[in-house]
Every structure is written in C-alpha cells, then in structure tokens.
Design a protein around this motif. Structure first.
Motif, PDB file in Angstrom:
ATOM      1  N   LYS B   6       0.904  -1.158  -0.075  1.00  0.00           N
ATOM      2  CA  LYS B   6      -0.002   0.074  -0.116  1.00  0.00           C
ATOM      3  C   LYS B   6       0.827   1.304  -0.013  1.00  0.00           C
ATOM      4  O   LYS B   6       1.912   1.409   0.737  1.00  0.00           O
ATOM      5  N   LEU B   7       0.461   2.207  -0.869  1.00  0.00           N
ATOM      6  CA  LEU B   7       1.257   3.452  -0.692  1.00  0.00           C
ATOM      7  C   LEU B   7       0.694   4.134   0.464  1.00  0.00           C
ATOM      8  O   LEU B   7       1.511   4.688   1.096  1.00  0.00           O
ATOM      9  N   LEU B   8      -0.436   4.335   0.772  1.00  0.00           N
ATOM     10  CA  LEU B   8      -0.992   5.138   1.864  1.00  0.00           C
ATOM     11  C   LEU B   8      -2.283   4.235   2.692  1.00  0.00           C
ATOM     12  O   LEU B   8      -2.985   3.769   1.895  1.00  0.00           O
ATOM     13  N   VAL B   9      -2.053   4.127   3.922  1.00  0.00           N
ATOM     14  CA  VAL B   9      -3.027   3.379   4.856  1.00  0.00           C
ATOM     15  C   VAL B   9      -3.442   4.561   5.702  1.00  0.00           C
ATOM     16  O   VAL B   9      -2.647   4.718   6.512  1.00  0.00           O
ATOM     17  N   VAL B  10      -4.654   4.759   5.642  1.00  0.00           N
ATOM     18  CA  VAL B  10      -5.301   5.519   6.512  1.00  0.00           C
ATOM     19  C   VAL B  10      -6.155   4.658   7.598  1.00  0.00           C
ATOM     20  O   VAL B  10      -7.102   4.035   7.076  1.00  0.00           O
ATOM     21  N   GLU B  34     -11.990   7.438  10.680  1.00  0.00           N
ATOM     22  CA  GLU B  34     -11.878   7.125   9.092  1.00  0.00           C
ATOM     23  C   GLU B  34     -10.836   6.458   8.595  1.00  0.00           C
ATOM     24  O   GLU B  34      -9.816   6.501   9.304  1.00  0.00           O
ATOM     25  N   SER B  35     -10.970   5.402   7.620  1.00  0.00           N
ATOM     26  CA  SER B  35     -10.054   4.665   7.055  1.00  0.00           C
ATOM     27  C   SER B  35     -10.070   4.530   5.658  1.00  0.00           C
ATOM     28  O   SER B  35     -11.147   4.595   5.126  1.00  0.00           O
ATOM     29  N   PHE B  36      -8.974   4.382   4.887  1.00  0.00           N
ATOM     30  CA  PHE B  36      -9.131   4.128   3.319  1.00  0.00           C
ATOM     31  C   PHE B  36      -7.582   3.998   3.158  1.00  0.00           C
ATOM     32  O   PHE B  36      -6.735   4.122   3.994  1.00  0.00           O
ATOM     33  N   ASP B  37      -7.479   3.493   1.960  1.00  0.00           N
ATOM     34  CA  ASP B  37      -5.847   3.066   1.702  1.00  0.00           C
ATOM     35  C   ASP B  37      -5.506   3.289   0.066  1.00  0.00           C
ATOM     36  O   ASP B  37      -6.755   3.355  -0.568  1.00  0.00           O
ATOM     37  N   MET B  38      -4.563   3.460  -0.436  1.00  0.00           N
ATOM     38  CA  MET B  38      -4.138   3.524  -1.877  1.00  0.00           C
ATOM     39  C   MET B  38      -3.244   2.865  -2.083  1.00  0.00           C
ATOM     40  O   MET B  38      -2.149   2.471  -1.309  1.00  0.00           O
ATOM     41  N   LYS B  77       3.937   4.012   3.059  1.00  0.00           N
ATOM     42  CA  LYS B  77       4.560   2.596   2.504  1.00  0.00           C
ATOM     43  C   LYS B  77       5.169   1.810   3.402  1.00  0.00           C
ATOM     44  O   LYS B  77       6.402   1.603   3.835  1.00  0.00           O
ATOM     45  N   GLY B  78       4.262   1.754   4.440  1.00  0.00           N
ATOM     46  CA  GLY B  78       4.441   1.045   5.606  1.00  0.00           C
ATOM     47  C   GLY B  78       4.730   1.565   6.811  1.00  0.00           C
ATOM     48  O   GLY B  78       5.185   0.844   7.955  1.00  0.00           O
ATOM     49  N   LYS B  79       5.405   2.835   6.697  1.00  0.00           N
ATOM     50  CA  LYS B  79       5.794   3.464   7.946  1.00  0.00           C
ATOM     51  C   LYS B  79       4.630   4.237   8.513  1.00  0.00           C
ATOM     52  O   LYS B  79       3.947   5.039   7.860  1.00  0.00           O
TER      53      LYS B  79
END
Lengths: 331, 325
Positions: B6-10, B34-38, B77-79
């Motif tokens: 995942k590029l971005l995980v919220v 809120e959650s979403f990911d890219m 990116k996982g961080k």
C-alpha cells in the motif's frame, strides 16, 4: 419592451501613482438591452469586468472607478431615467423600490445585533411609500410567506440562521418593495451545491411571482444554464456574445464562448476537455483589435487591427467576431 | 503486515478540535474514525469531496503531517508517519508526499521571486547538489507542467497569471519526485477558461509519470472527470467510497444522491424540475447521535437518529447507511 438600456458604456478604474496615470479598462464600450420579465445572465471569468458593469448599472460609481462615457437608462414606464443624472435624494427613492442590488457575499450584510424583522422594517421605513410604511409588519410577513421561507426566521438573529438561509433572507430583503429590476452579483458563489440549488430556486420563484427583471452575474456556466433566459458573455471588458441560453450552449459562435462551453466537465462524461490556450489579458494594457486574438485559434489579420462590433447574426443572437461580421467598432 | 503493497493506509483516523476553553470548550469531531488506503503499484487519483466543513481539508492536513491526529494511524509505504521522530525521516516523507494549495497567490510570498522557491525546494530536499544542477531540475519539472524557465525567471508572483502560478506550484511539488500529491482545491481559484488545463495536468502526471494524487474538492464535475475513486464526506465521516462511476452515476447513500442531484448541469435541456428543502437553522450535526445526516434525510427511520450506521460493502463501494444492512 426593454426596461434597462446600456449604451456604449465605458467605465475605467483610474489610479495615479507618482504622477503616472494608469487606467484599468474594466468596462469598455458595452451596450445591452434588457427586457422586462426576464432572467438575464452575465458570464465571464474573474477580472473580465462583469461586477464593474453591475456596479455602474446600479449607479454605484465611486473612485477609483469613474464613468468615461455612455449611458444607463431605466424605463420607469413613463419615461427613461438615468441613475447618473439623478440627485442623491431622487436616487434613494428609486433604490430598493425600482432597482435593488444584491452584492457579492451578501449573506454577511445582516446586522448581527438586530432581529431579521427589524432589518426588514428599516428598509420599508426608508424606501417604502406611505401606504407600505403603515403596513410594514403585514407586508414583511406576507412577503416571507410568498417566498416559501419559514416565518420564524423573522424572529431570529442572523447567527441563528444557516448560511444558505441568510443568503435567502437578503434576497427576500432586496425584493420586499417589489422592485422592477433585481441585480444579483455572484449570489451563490460561496455556497455549497445543495444550498446553491435552494437559493437559485428562490430567485426563480421571486421572478415568477413578481414578473420583474433579474440580472444575475456569475462565472458558473452551469448556474446560467439552469436559470437564465438570455446570457451575455463578457471577455476582457467587452461583451463578445449575447443570445438565448439555448443558443449560447448549443450553438456558441464566438471562439471564446466555444472554449468556455466545451471545457465544462459533466458528470457521466469523461471525454477530454481542453482549455483555451494562454491566459486572460490584463485590462491595464489590453491587446489591440479583438481582445481575444492572442488566444484565438482562428485569428486573422484584421483581428489584430480592428475591434469587431457586436452584431446580430441570427434572431436574438449577437456576436462580436470577424468570422461572422464585417462591422468595425468605432473607437 | 498487510500494509506492504500500500502507498498510503489511513486507519481509524480521528481529529477532535476543541473550540473555546480547554475545560468549557465544545468538542468538534472534524474527522471521525476514518479509514481508506491507496495501492502503491497502481497510481490513481483519489478524490475526497464534500461540502464546506465536512472535514476534507482536515483529513488532507493530517496526511501531510501539518496537523497531528487525535487518534488513529497513517502509514505511508508501511511506515507510521504519526510517529516520525528524526529529521531525516521527516525529510524523506516530505520528499515523497507533496502539497498543492488552493490559492496560488497565497502559496508564494509576494516579495520573493518565484524561482527562488523552486531553487530552495530543490536544495533543501537534497534533490540536487548545487545551483546549476537545481536549474536543470527546475527546467525539467517546469516542462512537465507546460512552462519553461524563461517564463518564470526573475518574475514575482503577481506578474504571473493564476493558472501559470498554480502550474508553478505543481512544478515545485514535483521537484523531489514525489509518489503522492495532496491537492487541496487546486482549481477553485483558477479562471474558468484555464481550469481544465490544470485538471488535465493531474491526469497526465498520473498516466505518464505514475504520480498518485489525493484531489480534495467540492466541484463534483471535475471530480468525476479526473478521478478513479471518490470518497464523499459528510460531517467528519466518509459516507460513501468507491469507483467514481459507481458512486456518482448510481449513488447509494441518500446524502450522495442529494449532492449529485444538486450539481447544476451545464446544459439548458437538463434543468432542475422539482424543488428541494433546506434546513433553516444552523445545524448542530457534529454533536449528533446516530447518523449525522438523519435530520436532513428523507428516508430516515427511528434507528437512524440513535445508532451510528456501520460501513457496509455494497455494489463495489463502501456505504455508511442503515438502509443497506
């Protein structure tokens, strides 16, 4: 019958800095004929002079804006009157009762320390007839009811109302004395889409009830498509095209109008949209000839030298472009 | 961890603002869990849309690290970027995620020349070693946005047009070779006749250079035009999230329906027919129990006023509404 006539109007912002006089030619030779009982839209991008044109139409000319030439005439039924020739006293009489102006961001004009009905009464007391002054309470209530707004707003303070309701209250305020002409400058710009729809609905309703003339200025073409009967397209201080809403949207003539209409994105349509190349010119030093010529894909030699005149090419559809007319504007 | 590709995980992101004093203040939940990911592999334009005050800008600012979330995590990116401590890590993150703001005339200091921003960005982020290299890099990014260094050299912000300046601010964001751009209302201050050229630029960046974009807007027509996925926010919650064709052409949540119906069509043949009702009073929906939209919703039932709906996956998208349970 036309209720408002604008003839060869020129209004410039004149600034003098260190003895150098510079003028911004915001409205340059504009002529318009606005009919009774119609919604007339004026479209154009920021800095094209559309707000300035409105200010001049309602007679709000304050330095640095100055009137260079031309005339604005209101048809009062008996004869034509011009806001430029009236004394302040006479002009105050026709304000609100004959022509009223809803400025940009008008949802913030209400006095926060007074209830809404007080503001309504103030307007009637200052601008209304003796008859209206006697019945100010009933007039206010009937008006609010006729527009379909809840009566409890009259007894509220502005901060208790939502932004959309405040905007609609100022519109009700502007029409309380049933003016023949209502002039609205970007009435929906700062609003959310749902509220915007409510406000436009109200404007249409007002126009239907009182059969007056509504002049609405906005850069949002979608708003014009929904509400206006006729549209004028303004570019760099000049009107480049006037026509019925359908003609403007379905059959635009001027290359600028074409770009404006064709670049509008639509929900449900992902085809590529192109913007016009370049950027709008500065009005301090507009290009020679047709002001759109540096950006125009169909530019000819004559466009760089002469200014095209707004000429009727179809019934009720006028364009200022040498592709359609040979007429040259006198400078 | 599942966040690898995942590029971005919220996840579960919340921001609470306290208005007024610390003890007497009113809590305002701007973003509510809120959650979403890219995806990293597949660049996309992800739109966050909603009315003013729905929390979309707050969400973007948390992703950029400008404001700290009250709770929840953001992984880039996982961080986890909410836990970045060292200056180097912060710089690394800022190289990867770049902002573009609403008003280009406020983005740039009026007293500084435009190119100085570009040079400073290039040098401060370590993208180049010296000034001459910086100029090469600047020329490169300016060409990406359809400008050249000649057009902006030795110019002050007021000497450029709004559209040009917005392009310069996009070019500035591209200097560090970011993977993600966060653009907050990038075209709302740009003239109508050049708006689409800026919008098209985002599309090009995604297609040709693989840059993902979070596009924050209230303009649903341009959102439909450029985005792959869209999230509709209402009072701090994403009420519907999914592919843009699904969400906008066939909306499920009553709020999305209302919003899409209210967008005026630029076509005189498609005028609104029926009238809509608006609330008269200032809404206190942030503090409301249950579904925040229930006061305005025409299909609201008793449970909508009491129980907060869960997110349900229906027809390729997430919807937050009791109706679909």
């Amino acid at each position: 019958m036309s209720i408002l006539k604008v003839e060869n109007l020129k209004a410039y912002y004149i600034a003098t800095l260190y003895g150098i006089k510079r003028s911004v030619r915001a409205v340059d030779n504009v002529s318009l004929d606005i009919e009774e009982n119609e919604i007339f839209g004026i479209a154009g991008e920021s800095g094209c002079g559309k707000s300035t044109l409105l200010k001049v139409i309602v007679g709000l000319i304050k330095p640095p804006l100055s009137l260079i030439g031309g005339m604005v005439l209101y048809n009062s039924g008996k004869d034509y009157i011009s806001p430029f020739l009236l004394s302040l006293e006479e002009f105050n009489k026709i304000r609100w009762s004959f022509i009223s102006y809803i400025p940009q961001g008008s949802m913030n004009v209400l006095n926060p320390t007074r209830k809404i009905n007080r503001t309504f009464w103030d307007v009637i007391k200052t601008h209304g007839s003796e008859e209206e002054k006697k019945n100010l309470k009933t007039i206010t209530e009937e008006h609010i009811k006729a527009l379909g707004l809840p009566l409890e707003v009259l007894n509220s303070y502005p901060h208790q109302l939502s932004g959309g309701m405040r905007q609609r209250v100022t519109m009700a305020l502007a029409t309380i004395l049933k003016p023949k002409i209502i002039v609205a400058d970007e009435p929906t710009t700062a609003l959310d889409v749902v509220v915007q729809r409510g406000v436009l609905q109200l404007l249409e309703r007002i126009q239907e009830i009182y059969q007056n003339t509504l002049i609405i200025v906005t850069h949002d073409m979608a708003v014009h498509a929904n509400i206006a009967h006729r549209i004028a397209i303004m570019y760099a201080g000049k009107i480049v095209e006037v026509g019925k809403t359908r003609d403007i949207f379905k059959n635009p003539k001027h290359p600028y109008t074409k770009y404006l209409i064709n670049s509008l994105p639509k929900i449900g349509d992902k085809s590529i949209r192109e913007s016009a190349p370049g950027a709008p010119p500065s009005l301090l030093n507009p290009p020679s000839g047709c002001r759109f010529h540096p950006r125009c894909p169909k530019v000819m030699d004559i466009c760089k030298l002469e200014v095209p005149k707004l000429a009727e090419i179809d019934s009720g559809h006028s364009v200022a472009c040498f592709l359609f007319t040979k007429e040259v504007e006198e400078v | 961890m599942k966040n690898n590709n995942k590029l971005l995980v919220v996840s579960d992101l919340t921001k609470v603002f306290i208005i007024g004093g610390r003890f007497l203040g009113v809590k305002l939940v701007a973003v509510n869990r809120e959650s979403f990911d890219m995806e990293e592999e597949k660049p996309e334009i992800f739109t966050i849309a909603g009315e003013s005050g729905c929390g979309k800008t707050t969400l973007a600012r948390m992703i950029l690290g400008i404001i700290e979330p009250t709770s929840g995590k953001i992984f880039y990116k996982g961080k986890d970027i909410t836990k970045i401590q060292s200056k180097e890590d912060r710089l690394d993150f800022m190289r990867e995620v770049q902002p573009i703001f609403q008003n280009p005339f406020e983005t740039f200091n009026p007293l500084k020349r435009v190119e100085s921003y570009l040079i400073e960005t290039a040098i401060n982020f370590g993208a180049v070693k010296n000034r001459s290299e910086a100029f090469d890099r600047i020329e490169e990014v300016l060409q990406l946005v359809g400008l050249s260094i000649k057009e902006v050299e030795k110019r002050y912000p007021h000497e450029l047009s709004g559209g040009q300046l917005q392009r310069v601010s996009i070019a500035r964001a591209l200097i560090t070779n970011p993977s993600l751009l966060v653009a907050d209302e990038p075209v709302s201050m740009v003239d109508a006749s050049i708006k689409m050229s800026v919008v098209n630029l985002f599309k090009d960046l995604k297609e040709k250079y693989g840059v993902s974009v979070i596009y924050i807007t209230h303009d649903l027509a341009t959102a439909y035009y450029i985005s792959d996925r869209i999230a509709i926010m209402y009072r701090g919650n994403i009420v519907e999230l999914g592919p843009v064709e699904k969400v906008m052409l066939n909306p499920l949540h009553p709020y999305t329906k209302l919003l899409i119906e209210a967008v005026p069509e630029p076509d005189p043949d498609l005028k609104w027919k029926e009238e809509i009702k608006l609330s008269a009073m200032e809404a206190k929906e942030f503090a409301k129990l249950g579904c925040k939209f229930s006061e305005r919703c025409l299909e609201a039932k008793e449970r909508c006023h009491e129980i907060t709906p869960e997110k349900i996956f229906v027809d390729d998208r997430w919807v937050m509404c009791h109706k679909y349970k």
